[in-house]
Write an enzyme that holds these catalytic residues in place. Structure first.
Site, PDB file in Angstrom:
ATOM      1  N   ASP A 109     -13.467 -25.547-103.237  1.00 23.81           N
ATOM      2  CA  ASP A 109     -12.288 -25.970-101.901  1.00 23.81           C
ATOM      3  C   ASP A 109     -12.961 -26.187-101.004  1.00 23.81           C
ATOM      4  O   ASP A 109     -14.504 -25.957-100.361  1.00 23.81           O
ATOM      5  CB  ASP A 109     -12.116 -23.405-101.514  1.00 23.81           C
ATOM      6  CG  ASP A 109     -10.887 -23.579-101.223  1.00 23.81           C
ATOM      7  OD1 ASP A 109      -9.515 -24.843-100.457  1.00 23.81           O
ATOM      8  OD2 ASP A 109     -10.468 -23.119-102.387  1.00 23.81           O
ATOM      9  N   ASP A 211      -8.078 -27.921 -97.194  1.00 29.62           N
ATOM     10  CA  ASP A 211      -7.447 -26.684 -97.360  1.00 29.62           C
ATOM     11  C   ASP A 211      -6.868 -27.364 -95.656  1.00 29.62           C
ATOM     12  O   ASP A 211      -7.417 -27.974 -94.883  1.00 29.62           O
ATOM     13  CB  ASP A 211      -8.521 -25.722 -96.527  1.00 29.62           C
ATOM     14  CG  ASP A 211      -7.914 -23.935 -95.734  1.00 29.62           C
ATOM     15  OD1 ASP A 211      -7.113 -24.038 -96.757  1.00 29.62           O
ATOM     16  OD2 ASP A 211      -8.427 -24.644 -95.246  1.00 29.62           O
ATOM     17  N   GLU A 270      -3.663 -29.643 -99.179  1.00 30.04           N
ATOM     18  CA  GLU A 270      -3.079 -28.430 -98.856  1.00 30.04           C
ATOM     19  C   GLU A 270      -2.087 -28.753 -97.695  1.00 30.04           C
ATOM     20  O   GLU A 270      -3.572 -29.250 -96.876  1.00 30.04           O
ATOM     21  CB  GLU A 270      -3.392 -27.051 -98.909  1.00 30.04           C
ATOM     22  CG  GLU A 270      -2.657 -26.152 -98.583  1.00 30.04           C
ATOM     23  CD  GLU A 270      -3.235 -24.807 -98.010  1.00 30.04           C
ATOM     24  OE1 GLU A 270      -2.727 -23.462 -98.041  1.00 30.04           O
ATOM     25  OE2 GLU A 270      -3.269 -25.498 -97.101  1.00 30.04           O
ATOM     26  N   HIS A 332      -2.658 -17.656-103.974  1.00 34.27           N
ATOM     27  CA  HIS A 332      -3.651 -16.913-103.079  1.00 34.27           C
ATOM     28  C   HIS A 332      -2.882 -16.199-102.076  1.00 34.27           C
ATOM     29  O   HIS A 332      -4.007 -15.351-101.195  1.00 34.27           O
ATOM     30  CB  HIS A 332      -5.272 -17.378-102.564  1.00 34.27           C
ATOM     31  CG  HIS A 332      -5.980 -18.505-102.268  1.00 34.27           C
ATOM     32  ND1 HIS A 332      -5.266 -19.303-102.931  1.00 34.27           N
ATOM     33  CD2 HIS A 332      -5.986 -18.163-100.893  1.00 34.27           C
ATOM     34  CE1 HIS A 332      -5.576 -20.039-102.073  1.00 34.27           C
ATOM     35  NE2 HIS A 332      -5.720 -19.204-100.344  1.00 34.27           N
ATOM     36  N   ASP A 333      -2.808 -17.108-100.978  1.00 34.02           N
ATOM     37  CA  ASP A 333      -1.555 -16.892 -99.900  1.00 34.02           C
ATOM     38  C   ASP A 333      -0.523 -16.113-100.082  1.00 34.02           C
ATOM     39  O   ASP A 333       0.499 -15.806 -98.886  1.00 34.02           O
ATOM     40  CB  ASP A 333      -1.627 -18.257 -99.307  1.00 34.02           C
ATOM     41  CG  ASP A 333      -3.128 -18.755 -99.146  1.00 34.02           C
ATOM     42  OD1 ASP A 333      -4.025 -17.827 -98.546  1.00 34.02           O
ATOM     43  OD2 ASP A 333      -3.159 -20.215 -98.310  1.00 34.02           O
TER      44      ASP A 333
HETATM   45  C1  BGC Z   1      -5.466 -21.577 -97.029  1.00 34.64           C
HETATM   46  C2  BGC Z   1      -5.422 -19.911 -96.197  1.00 34.64           C
HETATM   47  C3  BGC Z   1      -6.864 -19.785 -95.586  1.00 34.64           C
HETATM   48  C4  BGC Z   1      -6.096 -20.671 -94.493  1.00 34.64           C
HETATM   49  C5  BGC Z   1      -6.719 -21.008 -92.871  1.00 34.64           C
HETATM   50  C6  BGC Z   1      -4.798 -22.224 -95.841  1.00 34.64           C
HETATM   51  O1  BGC Z   1      -3.713 -23.163 -96.338  1.00 34.64           O
HETATM   52  O2  BGC Z   1      -4.536 -20.951 -98.331  1.00 34.64           O
HETATM   53  O3  BGC Z   1      -6.080 -18.905 -97.185  1.00 34.64           O
HETATM   54  O4  BGC Z   1      -6.505 -18.309 -94.101  1.00 34.64           O
HETATM   55  O5  BGC Z   1      -5.580 -22.037 -95.004  1.00 34.64           O
HETATM   56  O6  BGC Z   1      -8.144 -21.808 -93.813  1.00 34.64           O
END
Ligand code: BGC
Length: 549
Positions: A109, A211, A270, A332-333
């Protein structure tokens, strides 16, 4: 569908199935109640081993870098090391070597938008206006009367600006105040991040999950965002200036150039669902930004034939030529999909159908650890919560901790995850819902995942074939066909039929439709039966996978 599906040597990540590991929760090896790298390594054969393994192709590790863990690793304080809770760099190298020996790829990640406020870059930046790293973060003076530089609000609540008494300016943080945003306009920030990328690729990792990429650029004149009437929290603003700038795409193009020296590496992005042009805009022209971009529509959509049909017939085809779809139902979110797709009726039956869809729809599937045994969202009390976002909005939003509980391996007291008190409590049903129990039961959800993974692996049609939606059939049902040429030159055709309703249905496809063999049903045992298009019968919440003649 996508041109890439017809290429002679499709890249590995098109036919791969990814499995997301949340390192805190997968396997604890030193019995401190927190998962770690040695623990993960000890479970790799479960994911891809010679016998009795699930059979996935790649793992994505949520962040394992040193971190104060305000955002559970998404606040990185050193990008080129491993957090001591999880182990050492040597442990990581051992894990990587073992994974590769088993034929399993490993994805890291990578958090690009922000660091931890404990990162030495930020410490240096905040120390003085004359620091060489001052411009690495987003600093601004307040407006008159002590007002913040702009009205921007943070994704996790509250304003995005925090006054730093040491630096005597405000700094920007789009998430928690402990996660200052990097200034991506600064060339040395990009250069430093590309060095991080090379550091891990040189060690053999197979790519990155990137991310929150649409946050990378900001309008550094700091204009106020306009308000949206009637909405609250983060959505009460149009996020016109604090994210979604062209710089995010420029940076992804630059990164694509960097990884071109590593031909097998994959970049998976993402981005927020409401970024202009949608997350798919990060495919760029199809070959100049990211190879894969998460599509979270199935994480937001209701459990109904209409929305899955729409996904297949409109959303997947809208991906630019050269791009490749992703299929994601949980991460995980978000609350786990077994509960999110509705608590009425038979949640397990829906989870079985979801498994069939995840592993047969066109695109690269991402499994979230534990979904293969039907792990539910943990029912946590306030005092159990660890995630600041979950705490802040508890009990009004489901939050993220419930989907992060420890992996349920067996029926023992801590489910085989640890012998110590786990960092988040295990649900009471872990004594029935676990890998050991389900692997011994050929009718379990786990056995269905395993069978579907095996069928997918052996089927060019399912793993990388073209597809089309079959429009005939009852409105509660979704039918689609996958097709590909095999190595021997024959054409393989698979059909998937799903009944989303809680009533049985019977119907016929137009005369001339192919006969076939039912290879898997979500409600029956593995036994095969013939498929007669003149008399199709699907039970309530049943899905079938058919090999057409
Ligand atoms: C991750 C989250 C994280 C956020 C800030 C995201 O979209 O998946 O778990 O808290 O980014 O880094």
């Amino acid at each position: 569908m996508c041109a890439a599906s017809r290429s002679l040597h499709p890249p590995w990540w098109q036919s791969a199935v990814f499995y997301q590991i949340y390192p805190w929760s997968f396997q604890d090896s030193d019995n401190d109640g927190i998962g770690d790298l040695r623990g993960i390594r000890s479970r790799l054969k479960y994911l891809r081993g010679a016998q009795h393994s699930l059979g996935v192709d790649a793992i994505w590790l949520s962040p394992i870098y040193p971190s104060p863990m305000h955002d559970f690793g998404y606040d990185v304080s050193d990008y080129v090391n491993i957090d001591a809770r999880f182990g050492t760099l040597k442990d990581f190298e051992d894990l990587l070597e073992e994974a590769h020996r088993l034929g399993l790829r490993v994805i890291m990640d990578l958090v690009l938008n922000h660091t931890s406020d404990q990162h030495e870059w930020f410490r240096d930046s905040r120390a003085s206006r004359l620091s060489t790293k001052r411009n690495w973060y987003c600093w601004a003076d307040g407006k008159s009367c002590g007002r913040r530089p702009s009205n921007w609000n943070a994704r996790f609540g509250g304003p995005s600006w925090t006054w730093d008494p040491e630096a005597r300016q405000y700094y920007l943080h789009s998430f928690l105040k402990e996660q200052p945003d990097l200034n991506w306009e600064e060339p040395s920030v990009r250069a430093a991040m590309w060095d991080v990328v090379r550091f891990w690729l040189d060690r053999g990792v197979d790519g990155f999950r990137l991310d929150a990429i649409n946050w990378l650029g900001k309008d550094t004149r700091w204009p106020n965002n306009p308000f949206r009437l009637g909405l609250r929290g983060y959505t009460r603003q149009h996020h016109l200036y604090d994210r979604d700038q062209a710089l995010a795409h420029d940076s992804m193009r630059e990164l694509r150039q960097v990884i071109s020296a590593y031909p097998d590496a994959v970049l998976i992005g993402e981005a927020a669902a409401d970024t202009p042009g949608g997350p798919a805009s990060f495919y760029g022209k199809g070959d100049d930004e990211l190879q894969l971009v998460f599509d979270f529509r199935l994480m937001k959509s209701p459990w109904c034939a209409k929305s899955f049909r729409l996904f297949l017939s409109q959303h997947v085809p809208s991906i630019p030529q050269g791009g490749w779809p992703t299929i994601v139902m949980s991460n995980h979110d978000q609350p786990r999909h077994i509960d999110r797709y509705g608590t009425g009726g038979d949640a397990e039956a829906r989870a079985r159908v979801a498994a069939l869809l995840l592993l047969t729809m066109p695109g690269t599937p991402f499994l979230y650890y534990g979904e293969e045994v039907g792990m539910r969202n943990g029912k946590l009390r306030y005092r159990d919560l660890r995630d600041p976002y979950t705490k802040r909005f508890w009990p009004f939003r489901p939050g993220r901790d419930p989907a992060r509980t420890p992996m349920q391996w067996d029926a023992s007291v801590h489910a085989g995850f640890t012998t110590h008190r786990p960092w988040l409590p295990l649900p009471p049903d872990s004594s029935q819902r676990n890998v050991e129990t389900e692997a011994a039961d050929p009718r379990s959800l786990w056995s269905l995942y395993r069978r579907l993974l095996a069928l997918r692996r052996m089927s060019p049609a399912l793993s990388r074939g073209d597809y089309h939606v079959i429009e005939e059939g009852p409105c509660d049902c979704v039918l689609y066909e996958r097709e590909a040429r095999t190595k021997t030159g024959t054409v393989e055709r698979m059909l998937v039929a799903v009944n989303f309703s809680q009533r049985p249905c019977e119907f016929a496809l137009p005369s001339g439709s192919s006969q076939g063999l039912v290879l898997a049903s979500t409600t029956a045992d593995a036994a095969t039966s013939t498929w007669d298009p003149a008399r199709i019968r699907l039970g309530p919440d049943e899905g079938q996978l058919v090999r057409l003649d």
